[in-house]
Design an enzyme around this catalytic site. Structure first.
Site, PDB file in Angstrom:
ATOM      1  N   TYR A  86      38.690  36.550  30.218  1.00 23.20           N
ATOM      2  CA  TYR A  86      39.206  37.858  30.655  1.00 23.20           C
ATOM      3  C   TYR A  86      38.208  38.971  30.334  1.00 23.20           C
ATOM      4  CZ  TYR A  86      42.202  42.029  30.625  1.00 23.20           C
ATOM      5  OH  TYR A  86      42.731  43.282  30.837  1.00 23.20           O
ATOM      6  N   ASN A 109      34.170  35.138  24.775  1.00 24.50           N
ATOM      7  CA  ASN A 109      34.961  36.359  24.920  1.00 24.50           C
ATOM      8  C   ASN A 109      36.095  36.322  23.899  1.00 24.50           C
ATOM      9  OD1 ASN A 109      35.662  38.810  26.471  1.00 24.50           O
ATOM     10  ND2 ASN A 109      37.471  37.666  27.109  1.00 24.50           N
ATOM     11  N   SER A 144      38.943  34.799  25.143  1.00 28.08           N
ATOM     12  CA  SER A 144      38.872  33.346  25.243  1.00 28.08           C
ATOM     13  C   SER A 144      37.429  32.890  25.161  1.00 28.08           C
ATOM     14  CB  SER A 144      39.470  32.872  26.578  1.00 28.08           C
ATOM     15  OG  SER A 144      40.790  33.336  26.749  1.00 28.08           O
ATOM     16  N   SER A 146      44.014  33.298  22.690  1.00 25.99           N
ATOM     17  CA  SER A 146      42.705  32.881  23.196  1.00 25.99           C
ATOM     18  C   SER A 146      42.843  31.609  24.021  1.00 25.99           C
ATOM     19  CB  SER A 146      41.748  32.645  22.026  1.00 25.99           C
ATOM     20  OG  SER A 146      40.442  32.390  22.480  1.00 25.99           O
ATOM     21  N   GLY A 147      42.157  31.587  25.161  1.00 26.62           N
ATOM     22  CA  GLY A 147      42.117  30.383  25.992  1.00 26.62           C
ATOM     23  C   GLY A 147      40.839  29.627  25.720  1.00 26.62           C
TER      24      GLY A 147
END
Length: 365
Positions: free
Chosen positions: A130, A202, A237, A275-276
């Site tokens: 993102y 990120n 993420s 977080s991904g």
């Protein structure tokens, strides 16, 4: 500057020639970067593409596996990889709201190359993080043109890092983030294979940041945080692509992908709910896999394969963890100051400031 140019050597392994994922023979990386303005809003985003072979991936599929450390993210094409264990397309990384557009553009690019598209279908792998604090993410400014540009730019050799391609608008440990890469070349007595990592970082909280095991984040609180007035540190993420020329089978690729978690943990990440953290690993060591022209009747019933004995796989796991760790540090060092539309500074972490923080906590270099 990169970590090793500053004298920061992470782990015990030796990098390849470029210290990049492109040290794995045949792998190419390309970026398309968008920096501008639209309707008074900043546009800072892009696409990064990883080509797993020196030719079309569908003609020489790679065994692959994936792992999710934390699932607040999206990635296309992973279910078929989990099922079939094969990577048959390029991999693209972009921002969260452009996944569909990039996927569709990759499908169109594949279709344009096929002599007979009726015998093939594809499920491209597109990963995301993102960038909405620094980019007008709702504007969905990525189009097919950027995907074609990244595909055309894909090449071997050194890889541009920092705020480029998909990483243009990313934030890492409250500093400017983006794309980073690193590699490890095993000695011949351990097989001589290469493991390369590419990350789009990120993620992370500054106070948790560690470099070479030292808690440098605690010494960097004087620098401004982009989350001081809005958002939550660590809300982003990280996606990781791992590649190796070792002859791994799909379940071994999955095991390799899991080790990306260790590299993230060593730098102080991997513990945030929002977080991904999604990882993909592929292996180019088996080069005679049948092409992904599903429906063909002339393909062999069985294919001879090589497999690395599990008794000798541990050095690859160590190499993967080290390469991811160093790739994240390289991201931070490649950053450039950037401001949000509201004027909030996302600071870059300079090499000089990082070295000072390391020395403050006892690092001897």
């Amino acid at each position: 500057m990169r970590a090793r140019q500053l004298g920061i050597t992470l782990g015990l392994g030796t990098p390849g020639e470029f210290n990049a994922i492109t040290d794995v023979p045949g792998i190419r990386v390309g970026h398309s970067t968008l920096i501008g303005e639209h309707d008074g809003k900043a546009v800072r985003t892009g696409v990064t593409v990883v080509q797993p072979r020196d030719g079309a991936a569908r003609q020489q599929p790679c065994f692959a596996g994936c792992h999710v450390l934390n699932g607040n993210g999206d990635a296309t094409g992973l279910e078929w990889i989990r099922e079939a264990g094969l990577l048959t397309t390029p991999i693209a990384i972009t921002n969260t709201h452009s996944v569909g557009t990039v996927r569709d553009a990759l499908i169109a690019a594949e279709h344009a190359e096929l002599a007979d598209p009726s015998i093939y279908w594809c499920m491209p792998v597109v990963m995301e993080t993102y960038d909405g604090l620094l980019n007008d993410i709702w504007g969905q400014h990525i189009g097919a043109e950027q995907v074609r540009e990244a595909l055309a730019a894909a090449e071997s050799g050194p890889v541009r890092e920092g705020p480029v391609g998909g990483g243009t608008g990313m934030i890492c440990h409250e500093f400017k983030g983006g794309i980073g890469t690193s590699s490890r070349k095993l000695p011949m007595e351990q097989g001589g294979w290469t493991v390369g990592a590419l990350v789009q970082a990120n993620h992370g909280q500054r106070r948790e940041l560690r470099v070479d095991g030292y808690p440098v984040g605690r010494q960097l609180g004087d620098l401004p945080s982009p989350f001081a007035e809005q958002g939550t540190p660590g809300m982003g993420s990280i996606v990781v692509i791992l590649a190796t020329d070792a002859p791994l089978l799909p379940h071994q690729c999955q095991r390799l992908a899991q080790r990306a978690s260790l590299g993230i943990a060593r730098t102080g990440g991997g513990t945030d709910d929002s977080s991904g953290d999604i990882f993909l690993a592929f292996a180019t060591g088996n080069r005679d896999l049948p092409p992904a022209d599903y429906g063909r009747k002339d393909l062999p019933f069985a294919t001879a394969l090589e497999m690395l004995n599990n008794d000798h796989i541990s050095p690859l796991f160590s190499a993967a963890a080290e390469a991811v760790e160093e790739a994240i540090v390289n991201v931070l060092l490649a950053g450039k100051d950037m401001r949000t539309d509201d004027g909030v500074l996302v600071p870059a972490l300079s090499g000089e400031r990082l070295l000072a923080a390391l020395r403050e906590v006892g690092w001897k270099g």
